[in-house]
Design a protein around this motif. Structure first.
Motif, short mmCIF file in Angstrom:
data_model
loop_
_atom_site.label_atom_id
_atom_site.label_comp_id
_atom_site.label_asym_id
_atom_site.label_seq_id
_atom_site.Cartn_x
_atom_site.Cartn_y
_atom_site.Cartn_z
N UNK A 129 0.84 -1.20 0.00
CA UNK A 129 0.00 0.00 0.00
C UNK A 129 0.87 1.25 0.00
N UNK A 189 -6.45 13.86 8.45
CA UNK A 189 -6.62 13.26 7.12
C UNK A 189 -7.71 13.98 6.34
N UNK A 190 -8.83 14.24 7.01
CA UNK A 190 -9.96 14.89 6.35
C UNK A 190 -9.60 16.28 5.85
N UNK A 203 -9.11 7.69 17.24
CA UNK A 203 -9.19 7.56 15.78
C UNK A 203 -9.64 8.88 15.16
N UNK A 210 -4.91 4.92 10.89
CA UNK A 210 -6.31 4.60 11.15
C UNK A 210 -6.57 3.10 11.02
N UNK A 211 -6.04 2.49 9.97
CA UNK A 211 -6.26 1.05 9.80
C UNK A 211 -5.47 0.23 10.82
N UNK A 255 -7.83 15.74 2.60
CA UNK A 255 -8.79 15.32 1.58
C UNK A 255 -9.65 16.50 1.16
N UNK A 273 2.42 12.77 0.09
CA UNK A 273 2.09 11.35 -0.05
C UNK A 273 2.46 10.60 1.23
N UNK A 299 -0.10 11.26 3.87
CA UNK A 299 -1.34 10.53 3.62
C UNK A 299 -1.19 9.06 3.99
N UNK A 311 -3.57 7.37 6.85
CA UNK A 311 -4.48 6.28 6.50
C UNK A 311 -4.04 4.98 7.18
#
Lengths: 292, 276
Positions: free
Chosen positions: A173, A282-283, A275, A225-226, A286, A215, A218, A222
């Motif tokens: 990823x 992140x938002x 979280x 969070x995962x 985005x 990048x 990001x 991401x």
């Protein structure tokens, strides 16, 4: 120009998705918040029908003061931090390599990306048994062949082993996203710097890294969070023993294994807050991109 | 302009990249090799494993003993069912946001994405309780709904980004020519939207197929998909390397192939457009 008519049609078309997600978010969330203020031990006869005792912030205080809490925070930090470090450092290196001209680039890319599509339970079980088993595992055979005593990976080095397994899953990823970023790098700028006498490390630090910074951010957000909700990998390898009980796994155990729902729900609220802190950053990124 | 690269440099790149690629791929390759060995050979030293006899028997045994096809079917049903259901809900929503944007569109979109960030464990018990109350525990219907809901934000998001790439002038032209909303969607939008929708479907099937929190916690023997079935191999009694490998190969092969076709969509779908 959108007409009044099409506006109301649009609202109608959005309604199912909005209502479903609103329900999916609000109903369980309010239940978790509700339970977190209650004493709720279903195994000892507590049930919603009989009414639950209100205990205020007791569960919140007890969750934090329990002896399992700080070790779980530590395990979470090591696991998430370790995987982030490994995947981002190796991801940058790998993306840089894959961006170079070579033969069979497409095939190499497929090989590198493959682990991402392996379901978590398969990758965890395969690593646990085929590779890390202290008697018959691949590593044990290799260790013995050079005369060393095989390591009991998942008990003696449990967290590093988990970092290895999870990094293997997430490296594709990170690599794929960083590779996308590499491909938009301005080659002429690099060449100009080279002609001006900038050496490779200087070009990397002053041109490549700044270009990649978004990048990397990001990927960081991401993945965090995962990774905070990593579950299956722990479930099928150590079941939370040997210091691998992360916050997520601790909450899972409180809620489903020992069925202390009030306590587990308080932990759940902490996890949700944590979280959300990451999600806000992140938002923001985005959202900025959405305007552009 | 592409940089001129010497053949030697290119050969060096190729060698390093292939070595690293094979190293990363090796665990998967090893599962495949192991799945064609007998149990006795599978626990031998790596070199002896390679030189031992090959056999297909594990694949037959896995199916016979554990009703593998049932779990495979569950996985197919959950992945396709949740994706289809998600598409039905998401297409109208994404269409509306892309073609009739309002001031709040961006906020709604971001809010939808933010629901994806909700840690599952935080709402585990409420969902578990609701499933018991509604008789949905260990049912495929219940899981289809949950998987649809957790992936809905990604479906809406991806469709939105694809729909936005369709030029609005074409729709206006169709409207001028007298097309109504139904015709506009059917004859103008659909043909242009199909590639984007196909990618969305692909990525979501992959995500649903590999989902391993809800499938592990909300199923038992009946509705368990492959993720949960494979996890049952973690008990020591059920531990057989060759059979575990065969079951694993069958569980990951379809999605591995799909995954290789969805590399680009992966970046788009999982970074929410934050990296271009």
């Amino acid at each position: 120009m959108a007409t009044q008519h099409s506006r109301s049609a649009a609202r109608l078309m959005m309604a199912p998705a909005v209502v479903l997600l609103l329900g999916w978010m609000l109903i369980p969330l309010s239940m978790t918040v509700f339970f977190s203020f209650k004493k709720f031990l279903p195994m000892r006869g507590d049930s919603m029908a009989n009414g639950l005792d209100w205990v205020g912030f007791d569960n919140y205080a007890r969750f934090i003061s329990s002896s399992a809490f700080w070790p779980s925070v530590q395990a979470t930090l090591v696991l998430v931090g370790g995987v982030l470090l490994v995947t981002i450092v190796l991801g940058v290196a790998l993306a840089m390599l894959l961006d170079q001209p070579m033969w069979g680039q497409g095939v190499v890319r497929i090989l590198v990306i493959a682990p991402f599509f392996v379901m978590p339970t398969v990758s965890a079980l395969v690593w646990k048994n085929l590779f890390m088993d202290p008697v018959n595992g691949f590593f044990a055979h290799v260790w013995r062949s050079v005369g060393a005593t095989p390591i009991e990976w998942l008990s003696q080095a449990s967290l590093p082993s988990l970092v290895l397994i999870v990094s293997w899953q997430w490296l594709p990823f990170a690599t794929l996203i960083l590779l996308t970023a590499f491909q938009s790098l301005d080659q002429e700028q690099l060449e100009a710097a080279e002609m001006d006498g900038a050496r490779w490390p200087q070009r990397f630090v002053f041109i490549v890294l700044p270009h990649l910074s978004r990048a990397i951010t990001v990927v960081l957000l991401i993945q965090t969070i995962f990774l905070l909700s990593i579950f299956a990998e722990i479930f099928v390898t150590t079941q939370g023993s040997f210091g691998t009980k992360t916050l997520t796994y601790l909450i899972y155990q409180r809620v489903l294994e020992s069925q202390n729902v009030g306590l587990g729900s308080a932990g759940g609220v902490y996890a949700i807050i944590l979280a959300n802190i990451v999600a806000i950053f992140l938002m923001r990124i985005v959202g900025k991109n959405l305007d552009a | 302009m592409a940089r001129a690269v010497t053949t030697r440099r290119k050969a060096l790149n190729t060698a390093i990249a292939w070595a690293i690629g094979l190293l990363i791929f090796f665990p998967i390759l090893w599962i495949i090799i192991m799945s064609f060995k007998s149990e006795g050979d599978a626990i031998k030293a790596p070199l002896d494993v390679l030189t031992s006899a090959w056999t297909f028997e594990n694949y037959g045994v896995v199916q016979e003993r554990s009703n593998y096809s049932r779990h495979f079917f569950n996985s197919v049903l959950l992945a396709f069912g949740s994706t289809l259901l998600g598409l039905i809900v998401a297409v109208p929503a994404a269409w509306a946001m892309a073609f009739v944007p309002s001031k709040r569109t961006k906020d709604i979109l971001l809010w939808m994405l933010s629901t994806k960030m909700l840690p599952a464990v935080g709402v585990l018990y409420p969902i578990y309780l609701l499933f018991i109350q509604l008789g949905l525990l260990d049912s495929r219907a219940g899981l289809v709904i949950v998987l649809m809901l957790i992936n809905l934000p990604i479906i809406v998001w991806m469709l939105y980004t694809y729909f936005r790439e369709i030029p609005g002038e074409i729709l206006e032209a169709a409207r001028m020519d007298g097309a109504n909303l139904r015709k506009e969607i059917l004859y103008v939008l659909t043909p242009m939207a199909i590639p984007g929708m196909a990618s969305t479907v692909l990525l979501n099937i992959i995500l649903a197929w590999n989902e391993a929190f809800w499938t592990l916690n909300l199923t038992a023997a009946k509705a368990a998909p492959l993720t949960a079935f494979i996890a049952s191999y973690s008990s020591p009694e059920g531990l057989f390397y060759a059979k575990l490998s065969a079951a694993s190969v069958m569980a990951i092969a379809p999605i591995l192939v799909m995954g290789w076709f969805s590399q680009k969509q992966l970046v788009r779908g999982l970074t929410f457009g934050a990296v271009k």
